[in-house]
Write an enzyme that holds these catalytic residues in place. Sequence first.
Site, mmCIF file in Angstrom:
data_model
loop_
_atom_site.group_PDB
_atom_site.id
_atom_site.type_symbol
_atom_site.label_atom_id
_atom_site.label_comp_id
_atom_site.label_asym_id
_atom_site.label_seq_id
_atom_site.Cartn_x
_atom_site.Cartn_y
_atom_site.Cartn_z
ATOM 1 N N HIS A 150 -14.774 -14.661 1.568
ATOM 2 C CA HIS A 150 -13.797 -12.935 1.440
ATOM 3 C C HIS A 150 -12.950 -13.738 1.002
ATOM 4 C CE1 HIS A 150 -11.932 -13.845 5.209
ATOM 5 N NE2 HIS A 150 -11.390 -13.126 5.410
ATOM 6 N N ASP B 76 4.713 -14.123 11.781
ATOM 7 C CA ASP B 76 4.084 -14.010 10.240
ATOM 8 C C ASP B 76 5.147 -12.800 9.639
ATOM 9 O OD1 ASP B 76 2.895 -12.586 11.293
ATOM 10 O OD2 ASP B 76 1.223 -13.763 12.543
ATOM 11 N N GLU C 28 -10.683 -23.952 5.165
ATOM 12 C CA GLU C 28 -11.581 -24.191 5.936
ATOM 13 C C GLU C 28 -12.312 -25.305 4.961
ATOM 14 O OE1 GLU C 28 -12.384 -21.396 8.266
ATOM 15 O OE2 GLU C 28 -10.269 -21.634 10.028
ATOM 16 N N ALA D 204 -6.604 -7.193 1.214
ATOM 17 C CA ALA D 204 -5.263 -7.862 1.383
ATOM 18 C C ALA D 204 -5.003 -8.597 -0.062
ATOM 19 C CB ALA D 204 -5.464 -8.095 2.023
ATOM 20 N N HIS E 172 -3.769 -14.984 11.342
ATOM 21 C CA HIS E 172 -2.627 -14.993 12.130
ATOM 22 C C HIS E 172 -2.901 -15.787 13.184
ATOM 23 C CE1 HIS E 172 -2.034 -10.708 10.409
ATOM 24 N NE2 HIS E 172 -2.100 -12.237 9.651
ATOM 25 N N ALA F 214 -19.294 -16.400 14.182
ATOM 26 C CA ALA F 214 -19.854 -17.583 14.840
ATOM 27 C C ALA F 214 -18.748 -18.561 14.936
ATOM 28 C CB ALA F 214 -20.527 -17.675 13.188
HETATM 29 N N1 UDP Z 1 -13.585 -16.883 12.026
HETATM 30 C C1 UDP Z 1 -14.821 -17.287 12.381
HETATM 31 N N2 UDP Z 1 -15.884 -17.376 13.077
HETATM 32 C C2 UDP Z 1 -16.367 -15.978 12.328
HETATM 33 C C3 UDP Z 1 -15.555 -15.661 11.216
HETATM 34 C C4 UDP Z 1 -13.977 -16.096 10.975
HETATM 35 O O1 UDP Z 1 -14.125 -18.712 13.299
HETATM 36 O O2 UDP Z 1 -17.181 -15.256 12.203
HETATM 37 C C5 UDP Z 1 -12.559 -17.776 12.068
HETATM 38 C C6 UDP Z 1 -12.266 -18.340 10.211
HETATM 39 O O3 UDP Z 1 -12.607 -19.718 10.311
HETATM 40 C C7 UDP Z 1 -10.683 -18.589 10.366
HETATM 41 C C8 UDP Z 1 -10.154 -16.799 10.414
HETATM 42 O O4 UDP Z 1 -11.460 -16.603 11.222
HETATM 43 O O5 UDP Z 1 -10.345 -19.582 10.172
HETATM 44 C C9 UDP Z 1 -10.451 -15.885 9.901
HETATM 45 O O6 UDP Z 1 -9.507 -16.214 9.272
HETATM 46 P P1 UDP Z 1 -9.751 -15.717 7.415
HETATM 47 O O7 UDP Z 1 -7.731 -16.058 6.703
HETATM 48 O O8 UDP Z 1 -10.561 -16.187 6.459
HETATM 49 O O9 UDP Z 1 -9.607 -14.027 7.246
HETATM 50 P P2 UDP Z 1 -8.864 -12.935 8.018
HETATM 51 O O10 UDP Z 1 -10.288 -12.561 9.041
HETATM 52 O O11 UDP Z 1 -7.842 -13.058 8.558
HETATM 53 O O12 UDP Z 1 -9.708 -12.296 7.419
#
Ligand code: UDP
Length: 478
Positions: free
Chosen positions: A365, A114, A373, A388, A17, A348
């Site tokens: 996931h 959001d 990305e 979700a 978010h 990471a």
């Molecule tokens: N992210 C990151 N490093 C990690 C894991 C996640 O930078 O090790 C970032 C990823 O690039 C993305 C966000 O966290 O921008 C995760 O958002 P997403 O909607 O994919 O999944 P959520 O975490 O909300 O399930």
Amino acid sequence: MANKPHAALLASPGMGHLIPAIELAKRLHTHHDFLVTVFVVTTDSSTARSLILKSTSNLPSLNIVIFPPVDVSTELGPNPPLEARMNFTMIRSLPLLHSSILSMNPRPIVLIVDIFGTLAFPMAREFRMLTYVLFTCNAWFAAATIYLPVIDKEMEDRHVNHREPLRIPGCKPVPFEDTLEPFLRRGGWMYEGFLKAAQDIISADGILVNTWQDLEPTTVKALMDKDILGGITKGPVYFVGPLVRSIDSKANHKDEVLRWLDDQPMESVIYVSFGSGGTLSAAQITELAWGLELSEQRFVWVVRPPKEEDASGSFFDVVKGREECMDYLPEGFARRNHGVGWVVPMWAPQAEILGHPSVGGFVTHCGWNSTLESVVHGVAMVAWPLYAEQKMNACMLSAELEVAVRMKGPEGAAVPREEIGKVVRRVMREKEGKTMRGRARELMLSAEKSLSQLGASHQSLCRMTRHCLNHQMNGKVC
Ligand code: UDP
């Protein structure tokens, strides 16, 4: 200066978010001349803080307010469901939001939340601010949400009891197997909370969606057409994506994993990560580790300690356990994969990894930010949804956009190593993977076009800006 419109954004907990909220804030500020304040509700302020510092360091005039983390354990006890914790955390943040807005000069003219932030709408209306919702996910999910109050009872009978696909006017039906978790429990608090949020969203003055026309042309058309879904929402729907972080290629500090990637051949590495919150069971971690070995492909894997009953186990705190030893990986895993794989504990630099030329595949996931990305860097995916709306995303990526292969395993059991090895090879070594990368690159180009000055996403934000300026000129803000 005084005439600039002031926008306030409220980001609910979770990196998924926060990241699009920050990117939207940057765009409103840089390209549409808004003053912007982002209110950040977080349960993990250190990760949020470092991410914000990194992504906004060149924009010191963005006003970012990080609320202190709230403890909701007295209300909810230990390990409450994700949605309950989100809801309570947002409720507890409202007094702070109220006092912050009250003290602001100039007062914001629009509050953008959001889908977990609609509880703040009565407050925004009290201040005569415009109310906007940012869907941090795709238009298909937005369509299902907006349509929910219309079908409410009917949905239970056909979709849930008879397992028929969920039919949404003008859109692809949602297969029962990929439906949203709250839909399955009509009458339960999770469903009721989602329904209430959907009703609030419909009543908003405007809706922003993190997608672009060429990615979801059919759904976008349905949401814009007054005779299809566009007639349900009070305000217009704007498609403003993709809102994704840009990579700083000139950064002084380069993470170790990126330096390792520099030495690998082009598109030879598969990146494995389950977002900010995803966790796997111990059995599944073991199968995944062996599956990667069996695939004989180079990999970067973001690992988290196992959680048995909670696939969103790190959602509220991604930093915990960062330094711990990874004794949950199979014995000898590190030794056997030395030079072939790179394991990163907990977190990471994902955007940079996916943007690296050595990366050709992504086991994901299917969180919407991760998906975007991957697409904007032309990377093919293995879709492995956990919770979700991720199954809907996986369905769209594999069956409609054809940029992913779906990982399928036995119901209620770990996906076996042989299957993992096979699917990873399909994406990395076979023609199918190459075709998917080509398709992702086409989408990447259409995203760039949409964000350009004359592109549809940029123009959508121009229209939204005019809406806000009209509101300001009519002197409606108090
Ligand atoms: N992210 C990151 N490093 C990690 C894991 C996640 O930078 O090790 C970032 C990823 O690039 C993305 C966000 O966290 O921008 C995760 O958002 P997403 O909607 O994919 O999944 P959520 O975490 O909300 O399930």
